[in-house]
Design a protein around this motif. Structure first.
Motif, mmCIF file in Angstrom:
data_model
loop_
_atom_site.group_PDB
_atom_site.id
_atom_site.type_symbol
_atom_site.label_atom_id
_atom_site.label_comp_id
_atom_site.label_asym_id
_atom_site.label_seq_id
_atom_site.Cartn_x
_atom_site.Cartn_y
_atom_site.Cartn_z
ATOM 1 N N THR A 228 0.862 -1.182 0.000
ATOM 2 C CA THR A 228 0.000 0.000 0.000
ATOM 3 C C THR A 228 0.894 1.226 0.000
ATOM 4 N N TRP A 229 0.490 2.253 -0.760
ATOM 5 C CA TRP A 229 1.345 3.419 -0.949
ATOM 6 C C TRP A 229 0.587 4.710 -0.659
ATOM 7 N N ALA A 230 1.245 5.627 0.030
ATOM 8 C CA ALA A 230 0.772 7.005 0.135
ATOM 9 C C ALA A 230 1.487 7.787 -0.963
ATOM 10 N N VAL A 231 0.730 8.486 -1.787
ATOM 11 C CA VAL A 231 1.291 9.138 -2.973
ATOM 12 C C VAL A 231 1.123 10.653 -2.850
ATOM 13 N N PHE A 232 2.242 11.376 -3.017
ATOM 14 C CA PHE A 232 2.268 12.830 -2.844
ATOM 15 C C PHE A 232 2.747 13.507 -4.131
ATOM 16 N N PRO A 233 2.087 14.562 -4.585
ATOM 17 C CA PRO A 233 2.623 15.332 -5.711
ATOM 18 C C PRO A 233 3.828 16.145 -5.277
ATOM 19 N N ILE A 260 9.526 5.531 -3.875
ATOM 20 C CA ILE A 260 9.715 5.634 -5.320
ATOM 21 C C ILE A 260 9.380 7.047 -5.777
ATOM 22 N N GLU A 261 10.315 7.664 -6.475
ATOM 23 C CA GLU A 261 10.065 8.942 -7.132
ATOM 24 C C GLU A 261 9.617 8.644 -8.554
ATOM 25 N N CYS A 262 8.452 9.137 -8.920
ATOM 26 C CA CYS A 262 7.874 8.843 -10.233
ATOM 27 C C CYS A 262 7.833 10.122 -11.064
ATOM 28 N N TYR A 263 8.550 10.119 -12.203
ATOM 29 C CA TYR A 263 8.636 11.285 -13.082
ATOM 30 C C TYR A 263 7.881 10.985 -14.378
ATOM 31 N N TYR A 264 6.824 11.753 -14.619
ATOM 32 C CA TYR A 264 5.945 11.481 -15.747
ATOM 33 C C TYR A 264 6.378 12.228 -17.006
ATOM 34 N N GLY A 265 5.775 11.853 -18.129
ATOM 35 C CA GLY A 265 6.088 12.473 -19.406
ATOM 36 C C GLY A 265 5.457 13.846 -19.563
ATOM 37 N N PRO A 266 5.765 14.528 -20.663
ATOM 38 C CA PRO A 266 5.232 15.876 -20.911
ATOM 39 C C PRO A 266 3.711 15.894 -20.890
ATOM 40 N N GLY A 267 3.160 16.934 -20.298
ATOM 41 C CA GLY A 267 1.719 17.102 -20.278
ATOM 42 C C GLY A 267 1.011 16.444 -19.114
ATOM 43 N N HIS A 268 1.728 15.608 -18.372
ATOM 44 C CA HIS A 268 1.099 14.925 -17.244
ATOM 45 C C HIS A 268 1.045 15.855 -16.029
ATOM 46 N N LYS A 269 -0.082 15.831 -15.319
ATOM 47 C CA LYS A 269 -0.215 16.609 -14.090
ATOM 48 C C LYS A 269 -0.599 15.670 -12.961
ATOM 49 N N PRO A 270 0.184 15.672 -11.861
ATOM 50 C CA PRO A 270 1.410 16.457 -11.648
ATOM 51 C C PRO A 270 2.572 15.900 -12.459
ATOM 52 N N ARG A 271 3.638 16.666 -12.564
ATOM 53 C CA ARG A 271 4.804 16.235 -13.328
ATOM 54 C C ARG A 271 5.553 15.103 -12.633
ATOM 55 N N HIS A 272 5.491 15.067 -11.303
ATOM 56 C CA HIS A 272 6.177 14.004 -10.572
ATOM 57 C C HIS A 272 5.484 13.767 -9.233
ATOM 58 N N GLU A 273 5.664 12.543 -8.690
ATOM 59 C CA GLU A 273 5.049 12.151 -7.430
ATOM 60 C C GLU A 273 6.030 11.325 -6.600
ATOM 61 N N LEU A 274 5.844 11.366 -5.287
ATOM 62 C CA LEU A 274 6.595 10.511 -4.376
ATOM 63 C C LEU A 274 5.651 9.432 -3.858
#
Length: 281
Positions: A228-233, A260-274
């Motif tokens: 289970t994950w808590a996900v933060f922008p 895990i630091e998650c970095y998304y592609g262009p146009g994605h909101k948010p751009r990254h999440e923890l």
């Protein structure tokens, strides 16, 4: 608050065992915190690594011992875990600016590092946006790991990504990136510690993507079990506030798995999440 009580019990235990070997795993048990997160949580809350705090407290005590008695320097060195008088003298001078033998001279200046205590500061002026995700399957990643100094992680990790982009490794990851994601964990991933537990001074930062088949030559495979994950922008902001603000009041404990630091592609909101692994208290 139970969380605050447990962290201060850790400080009491350290203080009572400065003359003995201190097992970091046992400290994590006292704090009822995963071994993986304990050292980072301690550093985040105190502003100093666990090993450095223990070192400073021991050398503070050592200076008091030398000033108050005629005990031999080697005895003091052994008392606080140093194998030789030379290694003790180097550490002592680094901390106090003088040799152990000089601290007995009248009028010398020494540095005393007091025992710290943890207190909860209620801010409440800025909310923390988050969501809970339940992933009921293994996360298989392809990529590679790099050793990172815990204290300098915020400076080193961006440089790792810049290097990966310059050398073409980031493009390799993009080429391998998930085409039909099973969940919202997609994009380029930075896993903060691929081993079972983060060491106090350093950890392995794994750069990769979700990938279900054998990775390309030169890449490693990392498998993270269901959790289970808590996900933060906003990765950087989330790291700053995670341990001091969210964890103490959330009703969750940190699971013994890497963030895990998650970095998304262009146009994605948010751009990254923890993504932070958690279990209910």
């Amino acid at each position: 608050m139970d969380w605050l009580v447990r962290m201060n019990r850790v400080l009491d235990y350290i203080e009572d065992h400065l003359e003995q070997d201190i097992d970091y795993k046992h400290l994590a048990q006292i704090a009822y915190c995963s071994e993986f997160h304990f050292s980072r949580m301690f550093a985040s809350l105190s502003g100093i690594t666990l090993s450095e705090y223990i070192r400073r407290r021991r050398l503070t005590r050592a200076a008091f011992d030398l000033q108050k008695s005629d005990i031999r320097i080697l005895e003091v060195a052994n008392k606080y875990g140093y194998e030789s008088a030379d290694s003790f003298s180097r550490a002592f001078k680094k901390t106090h600016g003088i040799k152990p033998s000089e601290c007995r001279h009248e009028g010398v200046s020494l540095k005393a590092f007091p025992k710290i205590s943890f207190q909860l500061t209620i801010k409440g002026d800025t909310e923390m946006e988050y969501r809970i995700e339940h992933l009921e399957f293994d996360i298989k990643l392809a990529g590679k790991g790099e050793t990172v100094n815990t204290n300098r992680a915020f400076k080193i990790i961006p440089n790792l990504w810049s290097k990966a982009k310059k050398e073409g490794f980031m493009q390799e990851l993009i080429d391998l990136s998930w085409e039909n994601p099973k969940c919202s964990l997609e994009g380029i991933l930075g896993v903060c510690g691929k081993e079972a537990a983060i060491m106090d001074e350093e950890f392995t930062y794994f750069m990769g993507v979700r990938y279900d088949i054998e990775p390309r030559e030169g890449m490693e495979t990392l498998i993270i079990p269901p959790s289970t994950w808590a996900v933060f922008p906003n990765v950087r902001e989330a790291w700053k506030r995670l341990y001091a603000e969210w964890v103490p009041t959330s009703g969750y404990e940190l699971a013994n798995l890497p963030c895990i630091e998650c970095y998304y592609g262009p146009g994605h909101k948010p751009r990254h999440e923890l993504w932070v692994p958690v279990v209910k208290r």
